[in-house]
Write a protein that holds these residues in place. Structure first.
Motif, mmCIF file in Angstrom:
data_model
loop_
_atom_site.group_PDB
_atom_site.id
_atom_site.type_symbol
_atom_site.label_atom_id
_atom_site.label_comp_id
_atom_site.label_asym_id
_atom_site.label_seq_id
_atom_site.Cartn_x
_atom_site.Cartn_y
_atom_site.Cartn_z
ATOM 1 N N SER A 186 10.702 1.284 -2.720
ATOM 2 C CA SER A 186 10.348 0.771 -3.751
ATOM 3 C C SER A 186 11.338 0.504 -4.825
ATOM 4 C CB SER A 186 9.080 1.660 -4.413
ATOM 5 O OG SER A 186 9.485 2.893 -4.745
ATOM 6 N N GLU A 192 7.895 -2.765 2.957
ATOM 7 C CA GLU A 192 6.982 -2.233 3.565
ATOM 8 C C GLU A 192 6.800 -2.661 4.779
ATOM 9 O OE1 GLU A 192 2.008 -1.046 3.381
ATOM 10 O OE2 GLU A 192 3.114 -2.172 1.684
ATOM 11 N N LYS A 233 -0.086 4.486 -6.422
ATOM 12 C CA LYS A 233 -0.229 4.695 -4.860
ATOM 13 C C LYS A 233 1.087 4.628 -4.073
ATOM 14 C CE LYS A 233 -1.429 -0.371 -4.627
ATOM 15 N NZ LYS A 233 -2.635 -1.326 -4.260
ATOM 16 N N TYR A 234 2.174 4.054 -4.766
ATOM 17 C CA TYR A 234 3.415 4.296 -4.017
ATOM 18 C C TYR A 234 3.861 5.589 -3.829
ATOM 19 C CZ TYR A 234 3.904 -0.885 -4.332
ATOM 20 O OH TYR A 234 3.683 -2.170 -4.523
ATOM 21 N N THR A 235 3.658 5.994 -2.666
ATOM 22 C CA THR A 235 4.121 7.485 -2.506
ATOM 23 C C THR A 235 5.421 7.702 -1.990
ATOM 24 O OG1 THR A 235 3.251 7.383 -0.319
ATOM 25 C CG2 THR A 235 1.673 8.194 -1.688
ATOM 26 N N SER A 236 6.101 6.638 -1.591
ATOM 27 C CA SER A 236 7.466 6.688 -1.042
ATOM 28 C C SER A 236 8.375 5.912 -1.762
ATOM 29 C CB SER A 236 7.664 6.257 0.343
ATOM 30 O OG SER A 236 8.910 6.455 0.875
ATOM 31 N N ALA A 274 0.830 -1.023 -0.025
ATOM 32 C CA ALA A 274 0.083 -0.067 -0.117
ATOM 33 C C ALA A 274 0.777 1.322 -0.090
ATOM 34 C CB ALA A 274 -0.824 -0.088 1.139
ATOM 35 N N TYR A 275 1.770 1.471 0.908
ATOM 36 C CA TYR A 275 2.534 2.467 1.069
ATOM 37 C C TYR A 275 3.955 2.098 1.540
ATOM 38 C CZ TYR A 275 -1.775 5.186 1.027
ATOM 39 O OH TYR A 275 -3.355 5.460 0.763
ATOM 40 N N GLN A 292 7.989 1.845 2.194
ATOM 41 C CA GLN A 292 9.109 2.943 2.491
ATOM 42 C C GLN A 292 10.025 3.086 1.394
ATOM 43 O OE1 GLN A 292 7.550 0.741 4.790
ATOM 44 N NE2 GLN A 292 7.115 2.012 6.429
#
Length: 297
Positions: A187, A209, A196-199, A182-183, A185
């Protein structure tokens, strides 16, 4: 003896003189009939001591001190209100226990008997955790198989379609395990991360993650497979005081997905999910460098 020595006339004059005296006959609380004549004479001639009234400032200060020492009376509920409150609390607690027992019964009915050894609450919840982890592993394996089938179908279609359709198929194929991140740390570019990968980090060598709730960490890692990678990761987790409680491994070609449940033990210096993700990324980087050096040698 003195009273007996007086004559009858002298005694009568003494009694008449005593009734006309305005001063008190005694200086103490005893009855006047018991006082001697000397005591009566000395008391009548001695002035009564008088105490001057206290100054107004002293009286006001004393009055204020008394007011400060006074405490407000406690507001006590009557017996009816206290009993009503107690009965309401008992009803709420009974309803909560009833709902909890119903939910646990439903949860136990949804699991196979092999996951529940006993019928107590701790056993039911522990078995549910194991069952959910097993279902997650099955889902990850099915996603990997689905991705392999779609990729195989995409290769077959390349012989009959033009380049534009092939590019559209590659774009729709995406990452096989994107839904499990989901999010993250960290990638990596090899997994074709979605929006949707914000970091993101350009130097990342894996998708990582970590979610942390109290002392329990849920860790997902998607990286390239390396020799003895899993054993080195387990040893590294032990060195930083992270006890592995559950581990799922799903492979797809050259990729591997690790789903790890770990407990933060006493002595661990990692205080947040980002700290744990950074430590996992650091150990994976060391494993990657060792693998590259081993290939060159």
């Amino acid at each position: 003896m003195t009273m007996e020595a007086l004559s009858s006339s002298e005694l009568l004059n003494f009694i008449m003189y005593d009734t006309n005296v305005s001063a008190p006959l005694s200086c103490n609380n005893n009855d006047s009939s018991e006082a001697s004549p000397r005591e009566i004479g000395s008391c009548s001639s001695r002035p009564r001591p008088t105490h001057p009234p206290p100054p107004p400032e002293t009286a006001s200060v004393a009055l204020q001190g008394r007011k400060k020492r006074r405490r407000r009376p406690k507001v006590c509920k009557n017996k009816e209100e206290a009993e009503t409150q107690r009965m309401t609390h008992i009803a709420v607690e009974r309803n909560r226990r009833k709902q909890m027992n119903e939910h646990l019964a439903v949860l136990r009915s949804l699991m196979p008997d092999s996951y529940v050894q006993r019928g107590d609450q701790a056993s039911i919840v522990g078995g549910a955790i194991e069952f959910v982890k097993e279902l997650e592993h099955i889902l990850q394996s099915l996603e990997a198989k689905k991705f392999a089938l779609l990729e195989h179908g995409n290769v077959t279609n390349k012989e009959h379609h033009d380049d534009e359709e092939i590019r559209n198929d590659d774009r729709n194929l995406g990452s096989p395990f994107a839904q499990f991140f989901a999010y993250p740390q960290f990638s990596c570019s090899h997994s074709q991360v979605s929006n949707k990968y914000t970091s993101q980090s350009k130097a990342a060598i894996a998708d990582i993650e970590v979610t942390l709730i109290e002392t329990h960490a849920n860790i997902r890692v998607l990286s390239r497979r390396r020799v003895r990678q899993l054993s080195k990761m387990v040893a590294s987790f032990q060195s930083i005081f992270l006890a592995i409680l559950h581990l799922n491994v799903t492979t797809l070609d050259t990729l591997v997905l690790y789903s790890i449940s770990a407990k933060v033990e006493e002595g661990c210096q990692l205080n947040s999910a980002d700290d744990i993700a950074g430590a996992v990324h650091h150990m994976l980087r060391i494993i990657e460098e060792e693998a590259i050096l081993g290939c060159h040698t």
